[in-house]
Design an enzyme around this catalytic site. Structure first.
Site, PDB file in Angstrom:
ATOM      1  CE  LYS A 206      -3.478   2.322   2.780  1.00  0.00           C
ATOM      2  NZ  LYS A 206      -4.345   2.275   3.959  1.00  0.00           N
ATOM      3  CD  GLU A 353      -2.087  -5.062  11.387  1.00  0.00           C
ATOM      4  OE1 GLU A 353      -1.058  -5.747  11.451  1.00  0.00           O
ATOM      5  OE2 GLU A 353      -2.499  -4.555  10.336  1.00  0.00           O
ATOM      6  CE  LYS A 495       4.527  -1.420   8.595  1.00  0.00           C
ATOM      7  NZ  LYS A 495       3.640  -0.933   7.542  1.00  0.00           N
TER       8      LYS A 495
HETATM    9  O1  F6P Z   1       1.112  -5.131   9.458  1.00  0.00           O
HETATM   10  C1  F6P Z   1       1.029  -3.757   9.518  1.00  0.00           C
HETATM   11  C2  F6P Z   1       0.735  -3.163   8.210  1.00  0.00           C
HETATM   12  O2  F6P Z   1       0.698  -1.783   8.354  1.00  0.00           O
HETATM   13  C3  F6P Z   1      -0.565  -3.714   7.624  1.00  0.00           C
HETATM   14  O3  F6P Z   1      -1.664  -2.999   7.981  1.00  0.00           O
HETATM   15  C4  F6P Z   1      -0.255  -3.755   6.185  1.00  0.00           C
HETATM   16  O4  F6P Z   1      -1.096  -4.647   5.571  1.00  0.00           O
HETATM   17  C5  F6P Z   1       1.194  -4.191   6.191  1.00  0.00           C
HETATM   18  O5  F6P Z   1       1.742  -3.497   7.285  1.00  0.00           O
HETATM   19  C6  F6P Z   1       1.978  -3.935   4.942  1.00  0.00           C
HETATM   20  O6  F6P Z   1       2.013  -2.577   4.597  1.00  0.00           O
HETATM   21  P1  F6P Z   1       2.220  -2.156   3.094  1.00  0.00           P
HETATM   22  O7  F6P Z   1       1.112  -2.744   2.305  1.00  0.00           O
HETATM   23  O8  F6P Z   1       2.179  -0.660   3.098  1.00  0.00           O
HETATM   24  O9  F6P Z   1       3.544  -2.671   2.641  1.00  0.00           O
END
Ligand code: F6P
Length: 553
Positions: A206, A353, A495
Site C-alpha cells: 500500500k 490488528e 516499523k
Molecule cells: O502489518 C502492519 C501493516 O501496516 C498492515 O496494515 C499492512 O497490511 C502491512 O503493514 C503492509 O504494509 P504495506 O502494504 O504498506 O507494505
C-alpha cells in the site's frame, strides 16, 4: 460520560453470567427441541449453527439489546457511506466500496469514488486476461509461467489465503508464490526454482515503504537483472499494487502497470482491491468478481438483516459474551479443509490488528477486554496437536469450526471422514464423556462451546462471503467496544524503531536501552560497516546511482 461497563445492559449481562455459569449446553437442547432450528441461519451459500454455545435465550436477548444500545446502526451507515470513522488516521473506511455492485454513486469528500474503482477493476481485467492468455510476453518473448507476490501483512495474507483456498480454479499454466518474510531464505528459496524469462513479480505494498517488501523487491530485481542480463526489461516483469505510484515508478515499474488503490482501504481489508491481483491472475477476472459478489451479498445482509438474524452481528455478540462475561482469552479457528489452511493466519491479522486496542475512539483507556487472541490450524491435524488441551485443559476456548459440504471428485471418502471428524469433535466438546468426573477423574468435562460454519462449496463467491462475514464480525465488536478497529499504532511503532536501529547501529546506538545496546553489539560483530549494495545493473534499470559496499541484513 457513557461508560459501557456501567450501563444497565452490561450489568444485566454480568448478572446473567453469574446465574448461568453452571448451565450445561446439552440441557438447553434437552429443554428445547427447536434449539438447533432457532439457533442456526443461512446466508447465501453459508450456514451457521450457533446452538452449541453456553447461551440461554435470556443472554441472547440481552446481547441483542447491547448491540441495539450501541452506535452500531449509525457507525455501520457511516462506514458504508464513506464517513471518517478511522478517526486517528482521519480517513474513511471503504473496503465495502471495492465490492460495491450497486449502480449509484458513492461520494467521498464530494467526489464519486466508484468510477475510479471501476477503472481499476477494468485494469485488473485487461492485465489478468493478457497474462493468462499468454498475450503478455516477457523479455524473451515467452509467456509468464510463475507469479511471485512480494508483500507482507495485508498485502500478503489475503491474496495468499484466497489463492490457496481456490487452488482448484487456478490457471493450469501458472504457478503462484508468495514472499513476505524479510528473512532472505524465503525469497532465495522461491527464486531458486524460477526462470526470469517467464516470471512476473507483483510488488504489493500500500505504502511502497515497508522495509521487508522493499528489500525483497530489490533482491528480486537484482536476481532478475543478474540472470536475465542488464538490458532485460524490468517493466515487463515487475508490476505493483500500491497507493504510491511515484515510488513504484521510481523502482522501475511502468506507470501503466501500477495498479492503484486508495488510502481509505486498510491493509488487512485490501484483498478486494488491486492487492487481489494474484487472485484474479490465478482464478481469472470472472472468478475474482464472483468473490466480490459473495462479499457484496454478505454486505447487503449485514446492512439489512435484523440483529437477531444477522450473521456477523450474532457472531460478534457471541464473541463478546465469552470475552467480556465468561472470561475467554482466545478464539480458535479450525477449518476442516486443507485448502483453508491459511485462513487462521489471515483472521489473526484481521482480528488482532483491528481490535487489539486498549483505548476507545476518544483515546480514553477502556476498562474491559477487547479483541481475543485468535489462533488455530486445520482439522483433523489439530485433533492430534492441541485439541487435548481444549477437551481437558484448564482453559476455556470457544471454537469456530469451518468446512465445505461438497466433496471434491475422487476424494469423497476422505471428505466424509473430514466432516464426520469435525462433527464428532464439536459434539465431544459439548457433551464430554458423560461420566461423572467424581467417579472418573479422566473423563472429559464437556460444556465447551463451538460454532459450525458450513459452506455449500468452497467457491470464490462463498469465500468472499466468508471473509466479509469475519470482517463485519470484527467491525461490530469494535463498535461495541467503542475502539478504532482501523488503525495500528503498535505496528507502526515497530516499523519506526526497526528503521532507527538499522540507521543508528554504527553511530548512535547509545540512545537505546542497555539490553538493546548489548544485543546490537552482538549483531554488529556480524555486520561490519557498509551500505546495502545497488549493483550497476540495477542502477541502470532504475536510474539510481550505483553504490558499492557490503550488503547488510
Ligand atoms: O502489518 C502492519 C501493516 O501496516 C498492515 O496494515 C499492512 O497490511 C502491512 O503493514 C503492509 O504494509 P504495506 O502494504 O504498506 O507494505
Amino acid at each position: 460520560m457513557f461508560q459501557l461497563t456501567r450501563s444497565v445492559t452490561w450489568q444485566a449481562l454480568k448478572r446473567l453470567h453469574e446465574q448461568t455459569a453452571n448451565d450445561r449446553i446439552r440441557d438447553y437442547f434437552a429443554a428445547d427441541s427447536q434449539r438447533f432450528d432457532r439457533m442456526s441461519l443461512r446466508v447465501g451459500g453459508l450456514f451457521l449453527d450457533y446452538s452449541k454455545h453456553q447461551l440461554s435465550d435470556a443472554v441472547l436477548d440481552k446481547l441483542i439489546e447491547l448491540a441495539e444500545h450501541s452506535a452500531l446502526v449509525q457507525r455501520r451507515a457511516q462506514m458504508f457511506s464513506g464517513d471518517i470513522i478511522n478517526v486517528t488516521e482521519d480517513r474513511p473506511v471503504l473496503h465495502t466500496a471495492l465490492r460495491n455492485l450497486g449502480k449509484g454513486p458513492l461520494m467521498v469528500d464530494g467526489q464519486d469514488v466508484m468510477p475510479e474503482i471501476q477503472s481499476t477493476r477494468e485494469q485488473i481485467r485487461t492485465f489478468s486476461e493478457a497474462v493468462r492468455s499468454g498475450e503478455w510476453k516477457g523479455y524473451s518473448g515467452e509467456r509468464i509461467k510463475d507469479v511471485v507476490n512480494i508483500g507482507i501483512g495485508g498485502s500478503d495474507l489475503g491474496p495468499n489465503m484466497a489463492s490457496r483456498a481456490l487452488l482448484k480454479y487456478r490457471h493450469p499454466e501458472l504457478s503462484f508464490h508468495f514472499v513476505s518474510n524479510v528473512d532472505g531464505t524465503h525469497i532465495q528459496k522461491v527464486l531458486r526454482r524460477l526462470d526470469p524469462a517467464t516470471t512476473l513479480f507483483i510488488v504489493s505494498t500500500k505504502t511502497f515503504s515497508t522495509q521487508e517488501t522493499l528489500l525483497n523487491a530489490k533482491t528480486a530485481r537484482r536476481w532478475f537483472l543478474e540472470n536475465a542480463g542488464p538490458d532485460a526489461d524490468v517493466g515487463a516483469h515487475f508490476v505493483a499494487a500500491s497507493t504510491n505510484k511515484k515510488a513504484a515508478t521510481e523502482f522501475g515499474i511502468r506507470e501503466e502497470n501500477v495498479f492503484e488503490f486508495w488510502a481509505w482501504v486498510g491493509g488487512r481489508y485490501s484483498m478486494w482491491s488491486s492487492i487481489g491481483l494474484p487472485i484474479a491472475l490465478s482464478i481469472g477476472y470472472d472468478g475474482f468478481m464472483e468473490m466480490l459478489e459473495g462479499a457484496y451479498e454478505m454486505d447487503q445482509h449485514f446492512l439489512t438483516a435484523p440483529f437477531r438474524e444477522n450473521m456477523p452481528v450474532l457472531m460478534a455478540l457471541i464473541g463478546i459474551w465469552y470475552i467480556n462475561f465468561v472470561g475467554a482469552e482466545t478464539q480458535a479457528i479450525v477449518p476442516y479443509d486443507q485448502a483453508l489452511h491459511q485462513l487462521p493466519a489471515f483472521l489473526q491479522q484481521l482480528d488482532m490488528e483491528s481490535n487489539g486496542k486498549s483505548v476507545d475512539i476518544f483515546g480514553h483507556p477502556v476498562d474491559y477486554k477487547t479483541g481475543p487472541i485468535v489462533w488455530g490450524q486445520t482439522g483433523s491435524n489439530g485433533q492430534h496437536a492441541f485439541f487435548q488441551l481444549l477437551h481437558q485443559g484448564t482453559r476455556y476456548v470457544p471454537i469456530d469450526f469451518i468446512a465445505s459440504l461438497k466433496p471434491e471428485p475422487g476424494v469423497e471418502e476422505h471428505h466424509f471422514a473430514l466432516l464426520t471428524n469435525m462433527l464428532a469433535q464439536a459434539n465431544a466438546f459439548m457433551e464430554g464423556s458423560q461420566q461423572d468426573s467424581r467417579l472418573d477423574p479422566y473423563s472429559c468435562p464437556g460444556n465447551r462451546p463451538s460454532s459450525t460454519l458450513l459452506l455449500d462449496e468452497l467457491t470464490p463467491r462463498n469465500l468472499g462471503a466468508l471473509i466479509a462475514l469475519y470482517e463485519h464480525k470484527v467491525f461490530v465488536q469494535g463498535v461495541i467496544w467503542n475502539i478504532n478497529s482501523f488503525d495500528q499504532w503498535g505496528v507502526q511503532l515497530g516499523k519506526r524503531i526497526a528503521g532507527e536501529i538499522s540507521e543508528r547501529i554504527d553511530t548512535n546506538a547509545g540512545d537505546f536501552d542497555p539490553s538493546t545496546q548489548g544485543l546490537l553489539a552482538l549483531v554488529r560483530e556480524h555486520f561490519p560497516r557498509g551500505e546495502p549494495t545497488t549493483t550497476e545493473a540495477e542502477a541502470k534499470a532504475t536510474g539510481e546511482k550505483g553504490r558499492k559496499g557490503k550488503e547488510r541484513g
